[in-house]
Enzyme design. Structure first.
Site, PDB file in Angstrom:
ATOM      1  N   ARG A   1      -4.768  -6.068  -6.013  1.00 19.37           N
ATOM      2  CA  ARG A   1      -6.141  -5.815  -5.563  1.00 19.37           C
ATOM      3  C   ARG A   1      -6.453  -4.325  -5.599  1.00 19.37           C
ATOM      4  O   ARG A   1      -5.629  -3.503  -5.211  1.00 19.37           O
ATOM      5  CB  ARG A   1      -6.334  -6.335  -4.133  1.00 19.37           C
ATOM      6  CG  ARG A   1      -7.709  -6.016  -3.586  1.00 19.37           C
ATOM      7  CD  ARG A   1      -7.935  -6.616  -2.239  1.00 19.37           C
ATOM      8  NE  ARG A   1      -7.152  -6.022  -1.182  1.00 19.37           N
ATOM      9  CZ  ARG A   1      -7.375  -4.832  -0.631  1.00 19.37           C
ATOM     10  NH1 ARG A   1      -8.374  -4.070  -1.078  1.00 19.37           N
ATOM     11  NH2 ARG A   1      -6.613  -4.396   0.345  1.00 19.37           N
TER      12      ARG A   1
ATOM     13  N   HIS B   1       0.878  -1.182   0.000  1.00 19.23           N
ATOM     14  CA  HIS B   1       0.000   0.000   0.000  1.00 19.23           C
ATOM     15  C   HIS B   1       0.908   1.221   0.000  1.00 19.23           C
ATOM     16  O   HIS B   1       1.842   1.298   0.803  1.00 19.23           O
ATOM     17  CB  HIS B   1      -0.882  -0.031   1.244  1.00 19.23           C
ATOM     18  CG  HIS B   1      -2.000   0.967   1.226  1.00 19.23           C
ATOM     19  ND1 HIS B   1      -1.788   2.327   1.195  1.00 19.23           N
ATOM     20  CD2 HIS B   1      -3.349   0.806   1.217  1.00 19.23           C
ATOM     21  CE1 HIS B   1      -2.957   2.954   1.184  1.00 19.23           C
ATOM     22  NE2 HIS B   1      -3.924   2.044   1.195  1.00 19.23           N
TER      23      HIS B   1
ATOM     24  N   HIS C   1       0.537  -4.895   2.398  1.00 20.03           N
ATOM     25  CA  HIS C   1      -0.856  -4.620   2.767  1.00 20.03           C
ATOM     26  C   HIS C   1      -1.788  -5.805   2.545  1.00 20.03           C
ATOM     27  O   HIS C   1      -2.627  -6.100   3.369  1.00 20.03           O
ATOM     28  CB  HIS C   1      -1.331  -3.419   1.950  1.00 20.03           C
ATOM     29  CG  HIS C   1      -2.721  -2.964   2.280  1.00 20.03           C
ATOM     30  ND1 HIS C   1      -3.097  -2.608   3.556  1.00 20.03           N
ATOM     31  CD2 HIS C   1      -3.826  -2.806   1.499  1.00 20.03           C
ATOM     32  CE1 HIS C   1      -4.374  -2.242   3.552  1.00 20.03           C
ATOM     33  NE2 HIS C   1      -4.846  -2.373   2.328  1.00 20.03           N
ATOM     34  N   HIS C   2      -1.629  -6.474   1.400  1.00 17.15           N
ATOM     35  CA  HIS C   2      -2.578  -7.548   1.074  1.00 17.15           C
ATOM     36  C   HIS C   2      -1.849  -8.668   0.347  1.00 17.15           C
ATOM     37  O   HIS C   2      -1.004  -8.416  -0.509  1.00 17.15           O
ATOM     38  CB  HIS C   2      -3.691  -6.991   0.175  1.00 17.15           C
ATOM     39  CG  HIS C   2      -4.855  -7.920   0.011  1.00 17.15           C
ATOM     40  ND1 HIS C   2      -6.004  -7.825   0.775  1.00 17.15           N
ATOM     41  CD2 HIS C   2      -5.048  -8.965  -0.811  1.00 17.15           C
ATOM     42  CE1 HIS C   2      -6.853  -8.778   0.419  1.00 17.15           C
ATOM     43  NE2 HIS C   2      -6.293  -9.482  -0.547  1.00 17.15           N
TER      44      HIS C   2
ATOM     45  N   ARG D   1      -2.312   0.571  -6.765  1.00 15.04           N
ATOM     46  CA  ARG D   1      -1.315   0.596  -5.689  1.00 15.04           C
ATOM     47  C   ARG D   1       0.067   0.149  -6.131  1.00 15.04           C
ATOM     48  O   ARG D   1       1.074   0.684  -5.656  1.00 15.04           O
ATOM     49  CB  ARG D   1      -1.791  -0.300  -4.551  1.00 15.04           C
ATOM     50  CG  ARG D   1      -2.977   0.299  -3.879  1.00 15.04           C
ATOM     51  CD  ARG D   1      -3.592  -0.621  -2.901  1.00 15.04           C
ATOM     52  NE  ARG D   1      -4.717   0.074  -2.297  1.00 15.04           N
ATOM     53  CZ  ARG D   1      -5.531  -0.466  -1.426  1.00 15.04           C
ATOM     54  NH1 ARG D   1      -5.378  -1.715  -1.054  1.00 15.04           N
ATOM     55  NH2 ARG D   1      -6.508   0.237  -0.918  1.00 15.04           N
TER      56      ARG D   1
ATOM     57  N   ARG E   1      -6.584  10.347  -0.835  1.00 11.83           N
ATOM     58  CA  ARG E   1      -6.301  10.726  -2.229  1.00 11.83           C
ATOM     59  C   ARG E   1      -7.601  10.782  -3.032  1.00 11.83           C
ATOM     60  O   ARG E   1      -7.815  11.690  -3.824  1.00 11.83           O
ATOM     61  CB  ARG E   1      -5.347   9.715  -2.879  1.00 11.83           C
ATOM     62  CG  ARG E   1      -3.890   9.951  -2.506  1.00 11.83           C
ATOM     63  CD  ARG E   1      -3.014   8.816  -2.976  1.00 11.83           C
ATOM     64  NE  ARG E   1      -3.162   7.640  -2.154  1.00 11.83           N
ATOM     65  CZ  ARG E   1      -3.071   6.394  -2.583  1.00 11.83           C
ATOM     66  NH1 ARG E   1      -2.828   6.141  -3.855  1.00 11.83           N
ATOM     67  NH2 ARG E   1      -3.201   5.382  -1.747  1.00 11.83           N
TER      68      ARG E   1
ATOM     69  N   GLU F   1      -6.475   5.305   1.347  1.00 17.98           N
ATOM     70  CA  GLU F   1      -6.483   5.759  -0.049  1.00 17.98           C
ATOM     71  C   GLU F   1      -7.598   6.784  -0.291  1.00 17.98           C
ATOM     72  O   GLU F   1      -7.538   7.584  -1.214  1.00 17.98           O
ATOM     73  CB  GLU F   1      -6.719   4.516  -0.913  1.00 17.98           C
ATOM     74  CG  GLU F   1      -6.438   4.678  -2.361  1.00 17.98           C
ATOM     75  CD  GLU F   1      -6.366   3.312  -3.044  1.00 17.98           C
ATOM     76  OE1 GLU F   1      -5.751   2.385  -2.483  1.00 17.98           O
ATOM     77  OE2 GLU F   1      -6.928   3.184  -4.132  1.00 17.98           O
TER      78      GLU F   1
END
Ligand code: MEZ
Length: 574
Positions: A548, A369, A508-509, A406, A385, A382
């Site tokens: 993602r 991220h 992050h993921h 990302r 933004r 996010e």
């Protein structure tokens, strides 16, 4: 007489002041103690009577909402033991250590020596083999959703969670839940479609996604928003995340964080419908006969092991973003990266399914991220933004369309001097998104009356930053970003004060995981269904492909959580 009364009042005030100073942090038999928690000071008042702790009251704390249960657990065990020498709470170590330290501080100040009570040493009443229709492993967003759905569909459900608190990584989700064709979009005049959602998700995932799973996610997303709303969620605000063609990220009114809200709603609902939740209960083995799973062996907080036999098992254990060794084993260049994940995201399911020949997909696809505060692992959503913030480098210049996906934004940041950037926004953006208040309270934001002052404070080139903001505002007015082709520019940055926060990429993921089909059934390497085994959420792979999109995780866990819960209950009824 008048004089005497005055003297009396002065004497009384004097005595009170003397009393307060002399006793320091003592009020009668109540003593104050404090310690540093995860987000700031935790202050407690401890009432001691006859060398026994009678009451512990938390009078100041800045911890996340989801740690509420942690406070209760620690306080209960301290009172039960009449001692602050108790264990920390798994999944909330920092917070529980701080509560313990604050109580110890108060006890020390009291000068009283407590006599710890002996534990009765009895095993938990539940530490014995049992059976149910559906057992769900992991009480994050996917597990809670699946549990509610399965219970509402008539199954007897046990939901186990290795941590002391429910919610898992969902507790940290901020941005929102992506859905297309919802009533909230329609009310706001947003034109979206299942097809557009599908296309954005496939493009964001570099077409590595499993198209059938993505299709289902997009088709069911509006229904998921309805389902959650009917059960008490507020998803009425709609914003935008990177890679989305339109506003489709649903979140609570005012742009508040989605995750903690959903966990609260789902936890309450699960209890209301009668899901049995067993926290501090870790799955250590899946029970299976050949290719058919029929339960799980677990271990409770006291180390007792027992079996829960079930007609169906749902894995909702999350990803492995908090397991550095596992992350690095798939992507060595991520060594040393921070993570936005809670400590429970350790990829437990991969071990659990080892003997079942389950296919793992896209394990190397690990997302960073781009807006995480370096060294603090604090995610700046996010949505900041999405609601108008820009990113600049140390020269005060923009370097990317801030609403790119990302992977693209993270890569661009790493190419800048210092490998981080500054997120810049104004009071308009702050007022548009209540999630920002948390960052302000945590002291993460640098604030200034002018853009120049802001530049000086964060030590970036002031002339360049002023030029950058001026030209960006021109793009907003012209509705065209001729420099980076940013397609969504919500507001000019022209209302003081101005804010900055340094950000960089962090894990992050984890997009990879167990292969599932559209029924959320787990699939083996030779393409067979593992009988009785379902999976939902970040533990699975295929929905997000190589990358993602923001807002798609919460959509995934709730949509596939519902599907897994429904199908597991259906199997149990057969
Ligand atoms: O889906 C996410 O990961 C998300 C929206 C995160 C965020 O920036 O808030």
């Amino acid at each position: 007489m008048k004089y005497l009364r005055k003297i009396g009042v002065f004497l009384l005030i004097g005595l009170m002041i003397f009393g307060m100073t002399a006793c320091g942090s003592k009020k009668g038999n109540t003593f104050t103690g404090e310690a540093k928690g995860k987000n700031g000071t935790i202050k407690v008042e401890v009432t001691i009577d006859n060398k026994e702790i009678k009451k512990i009251k938390v009078v100041e704390n800045h911890e996340s909402e989801f740690t509420k249960d942690t406070f209760k657990k620690v306080i209960d065990s301290i009172i039960e033991a009449n001692s602050a020498d108790v264990d920390t709470v798994s999944g909330a170590t920092l917070t529980s250590s701080a509560i313990i330290a604050a109580v110890k501080d108060a006890v020390k100040k009291s000068g009283i020596e407590l006599t710890p009570k002996k534990s009765n040493g009895q095993a938990s009443a539940k530490a014995e083999n049992t059976s149910t229709d559906v057992v769900i492993i992991g009480a994050g967003g996917a597990g809670l959703t699946a549990a509610i759905q399965a219970k509402e569909d008539g199954a007897k459900v046990i939901l186990i969670e290795k941590n002391a608190v429910v919610g898992g990584n969902t507790n940290f989700a901020t941005g929102g839940l992506n859905a297309a064709g919802t009533k909230y979009q329609k009310e706001k005049g947003i034109k979206d479609s299942v097809d557009l959602f599908y296309k954005d998700t496939m493009k964001g995932g570099k077409n590595k996604n499993n198209p059938d799973l993505v299709k289902l996610l997009a088709e069911k997303s509006a229904e998921t928003v309805e389902w959650l709303t009917e059960r008490g969620a507020d998803l009425s605000d709609v914003g935008r995340m990177g890679g989305a063609s339109v506003n489709r990220t649903h979140r609570p009114t005012g742009g508040a964080a989605v995750g903690a809200h959903l966990v609260k709603v789902l936890d309450k609902k699960a209890k209301e419908v009668g899901v049995e939740i067993r926290t501090e209960t870790k799955a250590i083995e899946l029970l299976a006969e050949g290719n058919k799973v029929n339960g799980v062996k677990v271990q409770d907080a006291k180390g007792n092991k027992y079996e829960i036999n079930a007609k169906a098992v749902i894995l909702a254990t999350g990803g492995f973003g908090a397991n550095q060794d596992m992350v690095v084993s798939y992507r060595s260049e991520l060594k040393g990266f921070g993570t936005t994940n809670g400590p429970g995201a350790t990829g437990d399911a991969v071990k659990l399914v080892e003997k079942l020949n389950v296919e793992l997909v896209d394990m190397k696809e690990i997302q960073s991220h781009p807006t995480v505060v370096p060294g603090k692992s604090k995610l700046i959503t996010e949505a900041v933004r999405g609601n108008g913030a820009i990113l600049v480098n140390r020269d005060g210049k923009r370097f990317i369309d801030e609403l790119q996906t990302r992977d693209v934004v993270s890569k661009a940041e790493l190419e800048q001097k210092g490998k981080t950037a500054y997120l810049i926004f104004d009071q308009n953006v702050r007022e548009s998104l209540s999630a920002i208040e948390k960052y302000h309270k945590l002291g993460l934001l640098t604030e200034a009356k002018t853009v120049k002052e802001l530049a000086d404070k964060i030590k970036v080139n002031a002339d360049e930053l002023e030029k950058t903001v001026k030209s960006y505002n021109g793009f907003v007015q012209a509705k065209k970003d001729t420099e980076f082709q940013r397609s969504n520019m919500k507001t000019e940055l022209n209302k003081a004060p101005y804010y900055a926060v340094e950000v960089g990429p962090a894990v992050h993921h984890t997009m990879g995981g167990l292969k599932i089909n559209t029924d959320a059934k787990v699939i083996t390497k030779d393409g067979k269904v593992v009988e009785g085994l379902f999976a939902a959420g970040e533990v699975t792979g295929g929905v997000h492909g190589a990358n993602r999109l923001g807002g798609n995780a919460v959509a995934d866990i709730t949509t596939f959580g519902r599907i897994a819960g429904k199908n597991a209950a259906g199997l149990a009824k057969k």
